[in-house]
Design an enzyme around this catalytic site. Structure first.
Site, PDB file in Angstrom:
ATOM      1  N   TYR A  46      -3.130  -0.299   9.963  1.00 36.55           N
ATOM      2  CA  TYR A  46      -3.016  -0.776   8.574  1.00 36.55           C
ATOM      3  C   TYR A  46      -1.662  -0.409   7.979  1.00 36.55           C
ATOM      4  O   TYR A  46      -0.954  -1.260   7.425  1.00 36.55           O
ATOM      5  CB  TYR A  46      -4.144  -0.161   7.744  1.00 36.55           C
ATOM      6  CG  TYR A  46      -4.059  -0.433   6.263  1.00 36.55           C
ATOM      7  CD1 TYR A  46      -4.465  -1.654   5.738  1.00 36.55           C
ATOM      8  CD2 TYR A  46      -3.595   0.545   5.387  1.00 36.55           C
ATOM      9  CE1 TYR A  46      -4.409  -1.891   4.378  1.00 36.55           C
ATOM     10  CE2 TYR A  46      -3.534   0.312   4.030  1.00 36.55           C
ATOM     11  CZ  TYR A  46      -3.940  -0.908   3.522  1.00 36.55           C
ATOM     12  OH  TYR A  46      -3.871  -1.137   2.166  1.00 36.55           O
ATOM     13  N   LYS A 104       1.363  -2.997   6.860  1.00 43.40           N
ATOM     14  CA  LYS A 104       1.817  -3.071   5.471  1.00 43.40           C
ATOM     15  C   LYS A 104       3.322  -2.792   5.379  1.00 43.40           C
ATOM     16  O   LYS A 104       4.038  -3.447   4.608  1.00 43.40           O
ATOM     17  CB  LYS A 104       1.035  -2.085   4.604  1.00 43.40           C
ATOM     18  CG  LYS A 104      -0.389  -2.518   4.290  1.00 43.40           C
ATOM     19  CD  LYS A 104      -0.422  -3.716   3.370  1.00 43.40           C
ATOM     20  CE  LYS A 104      -1.826  -4.030   2.890  1.00 43.40           C
ATOM     21  NZ  LYS A 104      -1.877  -5.159   1.937  1.00 43.40           N
ATOM     22  N   SER A 113       0.836  -1.194   0.000  1.00 43.69           N
ATOM     23  CA  SER A 113       0.000   0.000   0.000  1.00 43.69           C
ATOM     24  C   SER A 113       0.869   1.242   0.000  1.00 43.69           C
ATOM     25  O   SER A 113       1.947   1.259   0.620  1.00 43.69           O
ATOM     26  CB  SER A 113      -0.892   0.011   1.248  1.00 43.69           C
ATOM     27  OG  SER A 113      -1.548   1.262   1.392  1.00 43.69           O
TER      28      SER A 113
END
Length: 270
Positions: free
Chosen positions: A167, A171, A148
């Protein structure tokens, strides 16, 4: 035939991989899903061709991935050309929260962080460990982790995005895991790549009917991302992202192993 294993194929980018890759009859496309029955129903409803296979496989359950690898081996005669892993736990209800928003609510942060790390980091390791021997048996030997732009520290600094902390951390952690595997297997010719898909509309099944909460998050991210890429028009559809990702994937070599690149084929994320 060229074999692809798509891990996490229930919707969004990974389901789009099934649709895009299955269009070529020379491909064997295998999707792993935590709940395979609804995905199989969707495959049937979309009239995807018979070169698509849906199996059970859960990123948080190593034993299920080992079973899936054994099933895949029978379908592909013991080799996997492309292993594509997408661990994407991002609850949009909390995607707008920054570090200070968890002050006094530390338990909620730890629960989301642990869930993100379990899926997005450990899940990558369990998947590679389950499938690496099949990948090594291939002439292509390529493992792709869908990362991402939120894991890119330069983009964070330019855009000022402080949200989606668990998140982004998970990642970024998975990018390091990819680099570790690249170091471990470089002498064998296996290529590992962390690949950013761009800013993609993936969480709404109907792009014309996006839930208000998700629309608000996307609008905020669009404004912030334009500080990084002024010409950004908004999130792209999965079809465009997958097409661009595949162009990158087909062009990488062992010299790229361990890198974090975007769907543009460069370190520029958007």
């Amino acid at each position: 035939m060229t074999s692809y294993v798509i891990v996490g194929a229930s919707r969004g980018l990974d389901y789009q991989y099934l649709k895009t890759l299955s269009a070529s009859p020379s491909n064997i496309v295998i999707g792993l899903a935590r709940s395979p029955a609804p995905v199989q129903s969707k495959v049937s409803a979309d009239n995807l061709p018979s070169n698509v296979h849906i199996l059970h496989g859960d990123l948080t359950d190593p034993s299920s991935l080992n079973v899936a690898a054994a099933q895949v081996s029978k379908i592909t005669s013991g080799a996997v050309d492309y292993l594509i892993i997408n661990g994407a736990l991002l609850p949009y209800e909390t995607a707008h929260l920054g570090p200070l928003d968890f002050a006094g609510n530390e338990q909620a942060f730890m629960e989301e962080l642990n869930a993100s790390m379990s899926t997005n980091v450990a899940g990558v390791m369990w998947t590679v460990n389950a499938f690496i021997n099949l990948v090594k048996n291939s002439n292509v030997k390529t493992v792709i982790f869908i990362s991402s732009c939120m894991a890119d520290t330069e983009l964070i600094g330019i855009t000022g995005i402080a949200a989606a902390v668990p998140y982004a951390v998970s990642k970024a952690g998975a990018n390091v895991v990819v680099a570790k595997y690249a170091a471990l297997y470089k002498s064998t010719g296996v290529v590992f790549l962390a690949l950013g898909p761009g800013f993609v509309q993936t969480q709404a099944e109907d792009p014309d009917n996006v839930p208000p909460e998700l629309a608000a998050v996307q609008d905020a991210f669009t404004v912030a991302f334009r500080k990084y890429e002024p010409g950004l028009r908004g999130p792209i559809l999965p079809e465009e992202s997958v097409r661009m990702q595949l162009e990158v994937i087909k062009g990488i070599t062992i010299k790229d192993s361990g890198k974090f690149l975007s769907h543009l084929g460069t370190k520029k994320m958007l």
